[in-house]
Design an enzyme around this catalytic site. Sequence first.
Site, PDB file in Angstrom:
ATOM      1  N   GLY A  72      10.576  -2.802   2.064  1.00  0.00           N
ATOM      2  CA  GLY A  72      10.285  -4.129   2.613  1.00  0.00           C
ATOM      3  C   GLY A  72      10.710  -4.309   4.050  1.00  0.00           C
ATOM      4  O   GLY A  72      10.666  -5.433   4.566  1.00  0.00           O
TER       5      GLY A  72
ATOM      6  N   HIS B 148       9.386   0.552   6.963  1.00  0.00           N
ATOM      7  CA  HIS B 148       9.557   1.996   7.160  1.00  0.00           C
ATOM      8  C   HIS B 148       8.340   2.791   6.687  1.00  0.00           C
ATOM      9  O   HIS B 148       8.017   3.833   7.260  1.00  0.00           O
ATOM     10  CB  HIS B 148      10.818   2.473   6.441  1.00  0.00           C
TER      11      HIS B 148
ATOM     12  N   GLU C 156      -3.827  11.991  -1.930  1.00  0.00           N
ATOM     13  CA  GLU C 156      -4.077  12.407  -3.309  1.00  0.00           C
ATOM     14  C   GLU C 156      -3.800  11.244  -4.257  1.00  0.00           C
ATOM     15  O   GLU C 156      -2.680  10.771  -4.367  1.00  0.00           O
ATOM     16  CB  GLU C 156      -3.168  13.594  -3.662  1.00  0.00           C
TER      17      GLU C 156
END
Length: 452
Positions: free
Chosen positions: A231, A234, A258
């Site tokens: 949050g 990052h 993927e």
Amino acid sequence: MEKKLAEYKCNTNEAIQLKLVRFPEDLEDDNTTFNPEYSHQVFGDDEVAFGYKGLKILLYYIAGNLSTLFRIEYTSKVNEKFDCVEADDVESKIREIIPPGFCTNTDDFVSLLEKEVNFKPFGMLLHTYSVHEEAGEDITYQIYKADMTCPGFREYHERLQTFLMWFIETASFIDVDDERWNYFLVFEKYNKDGATLFATVGYMTVYNYYVYPDKTRPRVSQMLILPPFQGEGHGAQLLETVHRYYMSSPTVLDITAEDPSENYVKLRDFVLVKLCQDLLCFSPVKLMQGFSQEMVTEAQQKLKINKQHTRRVYEILRLRATNMGDAEQSRSYRLDVKRRLIGPYKLCSVQLKYIQIQRTFIHRSTEDPVFGSWLFPAQFQQELTIKLTSYIMHYAQKKQRELAKMRRCLRPEEMTNQLNQIDLNLQREQLEESFQQLVSDYRRVLERLAQA
């Protein structure tokens, strides 16, 4: 007896206690503890350990190098008084996923913590950024690219990847001996007794697939930001840094992922829109003219974005350029997006009709006493039905959450029968629901972009 035994069942998501330890006092601080989201890959679908009361599975990691303390605590355990009942071997289950060399007592762990000042990030520094904390200070973070040739990284990665089992629903460990893997790591810089130390924040693994004749297609396989750091932006910093790293390579065709989760798709939307918004092909005038090959080409050549992802970028940026209060502009946008969304619905109808025709033809052919067994043996009939049904499910699941749910619950023949029951009105309702959900997701991307 059954009621008595039920008292010895423990929810493993609650029993497992994780920590990222920086200071000795963190060991006794409940505020530094966090729990898994999943534990079914270790303890089964019920996520229960039997045989204990007050079970605690302590997995404490030193914040930087992730040296581990593993200990099991409980208030009571089933014993010989319970006929034919044994407690689960919790320790063995945990040992299967954590590498050897962990500590089992606090004193040894604290001794390792004192040596944490010697830990430095692995690999090559790619990016440095800061996050402003509520306390008023700016925290510095760094992103590195590493590989298995970095001294000590293999052992570090063995400890790091254990977090995947607790926070990614279908996680698996990768083959680290394959040199086509790249690893990208996020670290926080912090001070301790006047020294600069590093704490692990998260990481991403990327596999470099070969594309004929001389290109590669990097595919994001795993991405995790550890819960204490979620949050804070990052994930976006990491994904954008990785994207920019591959953008500079002339051998990279495009970048994919993927089996991406919904959260990853939303994160990728934000990052790609941020990268694309200043390209001339995405100017408001060109956006209102519709999706174009120019957008596909420029996004692919400059930013390594494939056509499918470019289309989503276009729809988000066109939404920003569209006055949805204007009836004509709103209608034009709605039709443009729905033309793309309607593809899977049309495909399902066409493919289902094709299956019905094939089934009829196969049935008649197999009844022919001369040619039936030669033209369409029973095995082929079964394989054809399964393959076509599988194809429908694979294509449609990306666009329709309802189909994805059916795929998990139904056998192929049941899936086909269920799809046959979907009438045109229901398809229209699902199409409108998909459109509204998409617009809602797009608006959140634009809101985040405006705050960036």
